[in-house]
Design an enzyme around this catalytic site. Structure first.
Site, PDB file in Angstrom:
ATOM      1  CB  SER A 182      -0.848  -0.026   1.278  1.00  0.00           C
ATOM      2  OG  SER A 182      -2.014   0.748   1.136  1.00  0.00           O
TER       3      SER A 182
ATOM      4  CD  GLN B  79      -1.937   7.047  -2.982  1.00  0.00           C
ATOM      5  OE1 GLN B  79      -1.184   7.518  -2.140  1.00  0.00           O
ATOM      6  NE2 GLN B  79      -3.071   6.452  -2.668  1.00  0.00           N
TER       7      GLN B  79
ATOM      8  CE1 TYR C 115      -3.630  14.150   2.617  1.00  0.00           C
ATOM      9  CE2 TYR C 115      -4.261  11.845   2.327  1.00  0.00           C
ATOM     10  CZ  TYR C 115      -3.596  12.838   3.048  1.00  0.00           C
ATOM     11  OH  TYR C 115      -2.912  12.516   4.188  1.00  0.00           O
TER      12      TYR C 115
END
Ligand SMILES: Cc1cc2nc3c(=O)[nH]c(=O)nc-3n(C[C@H](O)[C@H](O)[C@H](O)COP(=O)(O)O)c2cc1C
Length: 382
Positions: free
Chosen positions: A48, A125, A207
């Site tokens: 992740s 990401q 975000y």
């Protein structure tokens, strides 16, 4: 080209050094390869994205090289770089990396080469912190940084702060929204040039993209606010812009907070409606199903696999591939989630911080025959 997922259940898993290990029908589901567009992950374990707060001027360095490289050596199928931002003010902290210039791109290229040489797919990401930018690293308290301490002014969908007492962000005007969307496209181009296999867009955890999606943080009255259709517009434009610079044969993942865990926030039905549109649009290959992060009032029921039902229900409702994330640390739970068809990937953060070799150790528990890096084979005796 539509997104597709194929399961090569009978195919041998490629080892770190390219050797094939044969354990055909008995291979646990967690260790079966999976393909997205033109790339194949050797197993279902994805690292992740995890902020390291250790870049300088947005440029990753030897810390990131060893952090990501050791998790690739540890056997993960996909190694995803932390939230990497499209502009300097889009960073969560001064130590967050970016892809807004070519120096950053070239520093990432070295890391990507290492990850891939160790048999994992390299993902990044891409995101923008919006109103949650300008924060100190957690080990320095994590609070919003004053301008005098190296902080900066944030932007967001609306001029609403995350927390009381913070400098409110500036609401983005249309030209700023468009420039920000273009920033995602430019970052996607650099991600391709750096050699990444997968982009994950950060649409979660409060975000910027999430700030547009949630009615709690988006109180605009233009084409980017108000109705569901208007609130998802920013994300859809970011996806289109990203795809315009990201090759069709490379997969695009999106991380979403499926619910806000706060009254008046995003509901699971909203998310399912959005994901159906993404599935039908054919540009997105997998939803990384997370939750929360938008509002400090959130109350999250925490237990092992606490977000897995989001991955399962999105997959069942829309047919899109999903990743389950959140307090998954036992090999048996990870195997159960994949074997029972609830998710296609197991996305793990803290368990892989704790043990970069978690995949190699989980293989032992699940009796999966996978190759260790040959340099480490003599350690495979316990
Ligand atoms: C040190 C650390 C940094 C994180 N940074 C990010 C990040 O950059 N992007 C993101 O989407 N989530 C981030 N997260 C959240 C994790 O990716 C993950 O969703 C969360 O920790 C739940 O998974 P876990 O129970 O396996 O840790 C971070 C978590 C940790 C522990």
């Amino acid at each position: 080209m539509t997104a597709h997922t194929t399961t090569a259940a009978a195919a041998p898993a490629p080892a770190a050094d390219g050797r094939k290990i044969h354990q055909r029908d008995g291979m646990p589901h967690l260790f079966r390869p999976i393909s997205f567009r033109s790339v194949t992950a050797r197993n279902r374990i994805m690292v992740s994205p995890m902020c390291q707060y250790s870049a300088i001027d947005g440029v990753p360095n030897d810390w990131h090289l060893q952090h990501l490289g050791s998790r690739a050596a540890g056997g993960a199928g996909i190694v995803c770089v932390e939230a990497t931002n499209t502009e300097a003010r889009g960073r969560i902290s001064p130590g967050c990396p970016g892809l807004w210039n070519d120096v950053q791109r070239d520093a990432f290229a070295r890391i990507v080469t290492l990850i891939k040489s160790l048999g994992a797919l390299a993902a990044v990401q891409i995101g923008h912190a919006g109103r949650k930018g300008s924060s100190a690293a957690p080990w320095n308290g994590g609070k919003q940084l004053a301008l005098a301490d190296g902080g900066w002014e944030n932007v967001s969908a609306s001029a609403l702060s995350f927390n009381e007492g913070q400098r409110p962000p500036q609401a983005m005007d249309t030209a700023t929204v468009q420039a920000t969307v273009a920033g995602f496209a430019a970052s996607a181009r650099r991600a391709h040039e750096a050699g990444f296999d997968i982009i994950e867009l950060h649409g979660a955890h409060g975000y910027l993209i999430h700030q547009f999606l949630s009615p709690l943080s988006n109180q605009r009255n233009d084409q980017y606010g108000g109705s569901f259709e208007n609130r998802i517009r920013f994300l859809l434009e970011v996806i289109d812009a990203t795809r315009s610079e990201w090759p069709e044969d490379k997969p695009l993942f999106v991380r979403l907070s499926c619910v806000d865990w706060v009254e008046g926030g995003i509901t699971f039905d909203d998310t399912a409606k959005l994901v159906q549109l993404l599935k039908d649009g054919g540009k997105v290959d997998l939803i990384d199903a997370s939750s929360g992060g938008l509002d400090p009032r959130q109350k999250i029921p925490l237990f092992p696999g606490y977000q897995t039902h989001f991955a399962r229900d999105l997959k069942q409702r829309t047919g899109i591939a999903t990743g389950a994330v959140g307090m998954i640390s036992s090999p048996d739970l990870a195997e159960h989630i994949v074997a029972s068809g609830q998710a296609d990937l197991i996305i793990m953060a803290r368990a892989l911080l704790n043990d970069p070799y978690w995949p190699l150790h989980a293989a032992k528990v699940l009796k999966a025959k996978i190759a260790w890096p040959p340099q480490y084979e003599r350690g495979d005796v316990f």
